[in-house]
Enzyme design. Structure first.
Site, mmCIF file in Angstrom:
data_model
loop_
_atom_site.group_PDB
_atom_site.id
_atom_site.type_symbol
_atom_site.label_atom_id
_atom_site.label_comp_id
_atom_site.label_asym_id
_atom_site.label_seq_id
_atom_site.Cartn_x
_atom_site.Cartn_y
_atom_site.Cartn_z
ATOM 1 N N SER A 1 0.841 -1.189 0.000
ATOM 2 C CA SER A 1 0.000 0.000 0.000
ATOM 3 C C SER A 1 0.875 1.238 0.000
ATOM 4 O O SER A 1 1.857 1.322 0.743
ATOM 5 C CB SER A 1 -0.911 0.018 1.233
ATOM 6 N N LYS A 2 0.522 2.203 -0.845
ATOM 7 C CA LYS A 2 1.240 3.477 -0.875
ATOM 8 C C LYS A 2 1.125 4.164 0.490
ATOM 9 O O LYS A 2 2.060 4.795 0.969
ATOM 10 C CB LYS A 2 0.645 4.366 -1.972
ATOM 11 N N ARG A 3 -0.022 3.985 1.147
ATOM 12 C CA ARG A 3 -0.235 4.609 2.448
ATOM 13 C C ARG A 3 0.741 4.083 3.504
ATOM 14 O O ARG A 3 1.071 4.764 4.452
ATOM 15 C CB ARG A 3 -1.679 4.364 2.913
ATOM 16 N N ASP B 151 8.671 5.801 -7.627
ATOM 17 C CA ASP B 151 9.627 5.881 -6.510
ATOM 18 C C ASP B 151 10.897 5.105 -6.870
ATOM 19 O O ASP B 151 12.024 5.586 -6.660
ATOM 20 C CB ASP B 151 9.024 5.298 -5.237
#
Length: 476
Positions: A253-255, A263
């Site tokens: 998850s990016k979160r 990235d």
């Protein structure tokens, strides 16, 4: 034989997760293995998540990875529009067609009533399923409600008995009892379709033959199939992909700070290395070879070799794969992905292009991605080095080490023309005059001038440090 057509159908949220890109790669390989078409479709029915410029970002990411779309919003073919928000009339038409066929119905239930039903389900500790209250409304009742301006959704009329089954390429036969299938919403009150409904309509109208997606949809696929059956359409081939988990066992998850493709790209990972690694996340070749170009992958890719088990996103394995491509990179390309990071980390204004190129070339076999060079070359930019731990112990382990360093210092002082040949000669002269060789020759010199026990070629390291720095460190 029907032409293979797959689609990558992301939401335009502005970036591509590693798991999303892995799906795109698999979909591309499935199509190109049989010279098929790879389609981009933008699923933007949730307008609250839409990010401006996201479509261009998706094109750029996939272009960098070599995943060329045969059709999409920016290169339309015969099956457009390729953005769901531009297809609302199409969804409305097919939703109302299902109502006419008796396979769907208008639902006028208020949010308050639905909340009460959810609350009751919580009290009874059971999963919430809509109770079908509006399913038996008469035509007159429906007409009056619509005439009075009451908001409605269109729900699919699910069978409540029997079992729905289908074959998945990866997971085999999947069966679900119909009684647990909710009368799902197909068309919302704002005219936008739900994800499930839009997918089926679009996949059919765009002639998609193979649907590859995450295995979180494995048990909801019978809902899709009942829609295909209701329209009398041919079902696609289903290929459900194993989930990609982080090393902590949690879904990426990016979160949670997990890397996106950009990235990695901005840190100096190579697109071909990333693609190669992601192709191995949940798939393996029959001969266990692990390094492939995209073209080689397309030739051998067999979706039957996709694993059922979750794939673990292993950064060490990614680095190993990417290092293979780094080692083969022309020096000009390697400088492009390393020097910007050196510039961010150190003052390189006094360093010539020749010096920087030499440094990058020296560390080519020691890095697995561009930014990694920063942590390895601090000895060239910091005035002071610290000798500690195992290196310090080694320097105190043999009486001959002091002699080696004194002889080498004199040899360095005597160099007038600072080049690799003369530095190599100084090391060899030290070997003869101090009567040492191997570890007792090279390691004391390396530790004294670099602070490190191991590293790239010693003459090059000394050359790049420069005579003044080397003498200064030898004399401390």
């Amino acid at each position: 034989m029907k032409k293979i057509r797959t689609r990558y159908a992301p939401s335009p949220t502005g970036f591509m997760h590693i798991g999303n890109l892995r799906s795109a790669i698999f979909e591309y390989l499935i199509a190109k293995h049989d010279d098929g078409d790879f389609i981009l479709r933008i699923e933007d029915t949730d307008q609250t998540r839409k990010v401006d410029g996201a479509v261009e970002f998706i094109y750029k990411t996939c272009e960098l990875c070599g995943l060329k779309f045969d059709e999409g919003p920016n290169n339309p073919g015969l099956y457009g529009p390729y953005t769901q928000s531009e297809r609302l009339d199409i969804y409305s038409k097919y939703a109302h067609e299902l109502v006419e066929k008796g396979k769907a119905y208008y639902c006028f239930c208020s949010e308050e009533r639905l909340q009460d039903l959810r609350h009751q389900a919580e009290l009874e500790k059971r999963a919430f399923l809509y109770d079908g209250y509006c399913k038996n409304l008469t035509k007159e009742e429906i007409a009056n409600k619509i005439k009075n301006g009451e908001k409605y959704v269109i729900r699919q009329k699910m069978p409540k008995e029997g079992i729905s089954s289908y074959e998945d390429v990866v997971f085999g036969n999947i069966s679900v009892e119909n009684k647990i299938l909710e009368d799902q919403i197909l068309l919302k009150s704002d005219g936008f379709p739900t994800y499930n409904f839009a997918n089926v309509v679009d996949d059919h109208l765009m002639a998609i033959t193979h649907v590859a997606r995450g295995n979180e949809y494995l048990m909801s696929t019978p809902k899709y199939n009942l829609l295909y059956d209701a329209f009398g359409w041919e079902r696609p081939v289903y290929i459900h992909l194993p989930m990609v988990l982080g090393e902590d066992g949690q879904k990426l998850s990016k979160r949670n700070g997990d890397a996106s493709f950009m990235d990695l790209y901005n840190d100096g990972y190579l697109p071909e290395g990333i693609v190669n690694y992601l192709a191995l996340l949940g798939w393996s070749s029959s001969d266990n070879v692990e390094i492939f170009t995209l073209e080689e992958l397309a030739k051998i890719f067999d979706p039957k070799r996709i694993s059922k088990s979750p794939a673990i996103y292993d950064v060490k394995k990614l680095n190993w794969v990417n290092a293979h491509y780094i080692k083969k990179l022309p020096i000009e390309k390697l400088c492009e992905i390393t020097i910007p990071h050196l510039k961010d980390a150190y003052n390189i204004e006094d360093k010539s292009t020749e010096w920087l190129n030499h440094l990058v070339k020296l560390y080519q076999k020691h890095i697995s991605y561009g930014k990694e060079i920063v942590s390895l070359v601090s000895l060239f930019f910091n005035d002071d080095i610290v000798i500690e731990g195992e290196a310090k112990e080694f320097m105190e382990s043999d009486a001959s080490i002091e002699t080696v360093l004194k002889v080498f210092e004199e040899e360095i002082k005597n160099i007038d023309n600072w080049n690799l040949d003369n530095i190599t000669l100084a090391i060899n002269n030290t070997k003869d005059k101090a009567n040492v060789k191997g570890k007792l020759l090279y390691m004391p010199i390396r530790i004294k001038v670099s602070g490190q026990m191991h590293g790239p070629e010693l003459p090059d390291t000394i050359y790049l440090l420069g005579k003044d720095v080397v003498l200064n460190r030898l004399q401390k």
